[in-house]
Design an enzyme around this catalytic site. Sequence first.
Site, PDB file in Angstrom:
ATOM      1  N   ASN A 154      57.209  36.597  40.005  1.00  0.00           N
ATOM      2  CA  ASN A 154      56.140  37.096  40.875  1.00  0.00           C
ATOM      3  C   ASN A 154      55.800  35.964  41.842  1.00  0.00           C
ATOM      4  O   ASN A 154      55.094  35.023  41.507  1.00  0.00           O
ATOM      5  CB  ASN A 154      54.927  37.470  40.010  1.00  0.00           C
ATOM      6  CG  ASN A 154      53.767  37.974  40.841  1.00  0.00           C
ATOM      7  OD1 ASN A 154      53.803  37.929  42.068  1.00  0.00           O
ATOM      8  ND2 ASN A 154      52.730  38.435  40.163  1.00  0.00           N
ATOM      9  N   ARG A 180      58.450  41.183  41.293  1.00  0.00           N
ATOM     10  CA  ARG A 180      57.311  41.957  41.761  1.00  0.00           C
ATOM     11  C   ARG A 180      57.307  41.917  43.286  1.00  0.00           C
ATOM     12  O   ARG A 180      57.383  40.836  43.885  1.00  0.00           O
ATOM     13  CB  ARG A 180      56.014  41.354  41.250  1.00  0.00           C
ATOM     14  CG  ARG A 180      54.820  42.100  41.801  1.00  0.00           C
ATOM     15  CD  ARG A 180      53.568  41.285  41.677  1.00  0.00           C
ATOM     16  NE  ARG A 180      52.438  42.035  42.182  1.00  0.00           N
ATOM     17  CZ  ARG A 180      51.352  41.475  42.670  1.00  0.00           C
ATOM     18  NH1 ARG A 180      51.257  40.164  42.727  1.00  0.00           N
ATOM     19  NH2 ARG A 180      50.366  42.214  43.095  1.00  0.00           N
ATOM     20  N   ASP A 231      33.643  34.998  39.549  1.00  0.00           N
ATOM     21  CA  ASP A 231      34.146  35.164  38.197  1.00  0.00           C
ATOM     22  C   ASP A 231      33.121  35.933  37.345  1.00  0.00           C
ATOM     23  O   ASP A 231      31.993  35.483  37.179  1.00  0.00           O
ATOM     24  CB  ASP A 231      34.377  33.758  37.625  1.00  0.00           C
ATOM     25  CG  ASP A 231      35.058  33.795  36.295  1.00  0.00           C
ATOM     26  OD1 ASP A 231      36.295  33.853  36.282  1.00  0.00           O
ATOM     27  OD2 ASP A 231      34.345  33.784  35.274  1.00  0.00           O
ATOM     28  N   GLY A 262      41.346  41.577  33.356  1.00  0.00           N
ATOM     29  CA  GLY A 262      40.487  40.576  32.704  1.00  0.00           C
ATOM     30  C   GLY A 262      39.078  41.082  32.420  1.00  0.00           C
ATOM     31  O   GLY A 262      38.535  40.875  31.323  1.00  0.00           O
TER      32      GLY A 262
HETATM   33  P1  ADP Z   1      43.909  38.426  37.995  1.00  0.00           P
HETATM   34  O1  ADP Z   1      43.612  39.646  38.828  1.00  0.00           O
HETATM   35  O2  ADP Z   1      43.845  37.158  38.771  1.00  0.00           O
HETATM   36  O3  ADP Z   1      45.112  38.579  37.102  1.00  0.00           O
HETATM   37  P2  ADP Z   1      42.393  38.741  35.538  1.00  0.00           P
HETATM   38  O4  ADP Z   1      42.943  40.097  35.221  1.00  0.00           O
HETATM   39  O5  ADP Z   1      42.745  37.614  34.654  1.00  0.00           O
HETATM   40  O6  ADP Z   1      42.638  38.327  37.033  1.00  0.00           O
HETATM   41  O7  ADP Z   1      40.786  38.908  35.556  1.00  0.00           O
HETATM   42  C1  ADP Z   1      39.947  37.872  35.932  1.00  0.00           C
HETATM   43  C2  ADP Z   1      38.506  38.340  35.745  1.00  0.00           C
HETATM   44  O8  ADP Z   1      38.290  38.680  34.371  1.00  0.00           O
HETATM   45  C3  ADP Z   1      37.473  37.272  36.101  1.00  0.00           C
HETATM   46  O9  ADP Z   1      36.405  37.855  36.820  1.00  0.00           O
HETATM   47  C4  ADP Z   1      37.011  36.815  34.733  1.00  0.00           C
HETATM   48  O10 ADP Z   1      35.703  36.291  34.741  1.00  0.00           O
HETATM   49  C5  ADP Z   1      37.055  38.123  33.984  1.00  0.00           C
HETATM   50  N1  ADP Z   1      36.986  37.884  32.535  1.00  0.00           N
HETATM   51  C6  ADP Z   1      37.906  37.303  31.726  1.00  0.00           C
HETATM   52  N2  ADP Z   1      37.418  37.186  30.463  1.00  0.00           N
HETATM   53  C7  ADP Z   1      36.156  37.706  30.473  1.00  0.00           C
HETATM   54  C8  ADP Z   1      35.127  37.880  29.503  1.00  0.00           C
HETATM   55  N3  ADP Z   1      35.287  37.491  28.246  1.00  0.00           N
HETATM   56  N4  ADP Z   1      33.968  38.446  29.902  1.00  0.00           N
HETATM   57  C9  ADP Z   1      33.779  38.835  31.178  1.00  0.00           C
HETATM   58  N5  ADP Z   1      34.701  38.710  32.139  1.00  0.00           N
HETATM   59  C10 ADP Z   1      35.877  38.153  31.805  1.00  0.00           C
END
Ligand code: ADP
Length: 401
Positions: free
Chosen positions: A9, A94, A286, A334
């Site tokens: 990717n 990807r 975040d 996430g």
């Molecule tokens: P990407 O789109 O970059 O792959 P991810 O799917 O990893 O991103 O998602 C990132 C988001 O998930 C961020 O906003 C992060 O804060 C949130 N996140 C990850 N773990 C938690 C958690 N335990 N509680 C709340 N939000 C979370």
Amino acid sequence: MQSNVLVINCGSSSIKFALIDADAGVEWVSGLAERLGQPEALLTWKIDGAKESEAIVNADHRGAMQAIIARLQDVVLHRYGETLTARLAGIGHRVVHGGESFTASTLINQDVLAEIKRVSHLAPLHNPANVLGIETAQALFPQLPQVAVFDTAFHQTMPRQAFLYAVPYTYYTELGVRRYGFHGTSHRYVTRRAAELLERPYEELALISAHLGNGCSAAAVLNGKSVDTTMGLTPLEGLVMGTRSGDVDPSLHEFLAGQLGVGLGEVTQILNKKSGLLGLSDLNNDMRSLETAAAQGHEQAQLAIDVFCYRLAKYLAALAVPLGRLDAIIFTGGIGENSASVRARTLAQLAILGVRTDESRNQNHGRLSNGRITQDSSTVALVVPTNEEAMIAADTITLVR
Ligand code: ADP
């Protein structure tokens, strides 16, 4: 036959990769080369859960790919006493935008590569990097089949009433202006997985999936086909995201350009990079940090979460329209996989769809209840961890065979 697939990717300044045994469904190496082209360029990877890293000072995409391949060669030699090439069935890439040309994953040949380049104006930040990844891998592994897996392909089944904007029709026919949708690989993976969890045929289900990561989108999937989604011509449309605004009045561009004395490009940049959760909270993009701040009384953090969940609930209800019935709502990404509070806040606003959250199942992220986070009498909502790399590996092995 070999069933190992190298998944690549390639972004503008990073390369994510994974080595996956597609038959066994096992990812045994994964990693990231980031800050490419800079003195701080770094390669990190994980083998069987253990993390390692290596500085790759000033490495560009080709240099980073060579470093990645060298590491993988070591791993494969150590494990099998054979070269990487001998153990690989193919390479899966990807690719963000396939325009209207690609309705499914595709074996890459010269015509396919030319077509990916031809539609690159639709994703000028992403497709050129994806092309660079393909060309570099082809140069390093000329004998291996390579497959392109498109973010947009799954949504090519959307009907015209869902994908057309109400602008002069010739903009669609001559310029390709329409809604394409993204995150297709994730929506496809989690909806298939939901069918397994529900123990029902994928082709008979009416599902809504919400992919909530840094980018966020939701999709309506009827009988295995995407019929509508929230992202559009670009990934800016739809839900509130980490730094993207999602939907705004289209007149906002002109208004802000006038008020701030900046060009349209800068407004687009503000809507993509400085808006969403970050813009509203004035604090962070975040979700986890915002939840902590909100719990400590930070009002704008709470406001950002409220807008995020309200917009999401509104769109989930809207996506029930093309389905006509609803078998399950799926949370992934996430935020979708980890934030019980975002899920609860969102579902609390969806009584109209007959949804009632089960507090304890939701707190456990559905892990103890086959993904379910709702009460038995409720419309089903599920948490389904996404795995785009596994989907890319599965497509690659299918096409290679
Ligand atoms: P990407 O789109 O970059 O792959 P991810 O799917 O990893 O991103 O998602 C990132 C988001 O998930 C961020 O906003 C992060 O804060 C949130 N996140 C990850 N773990 C938690 C958690 N335990 N509680 C709340 N939000 C979370």
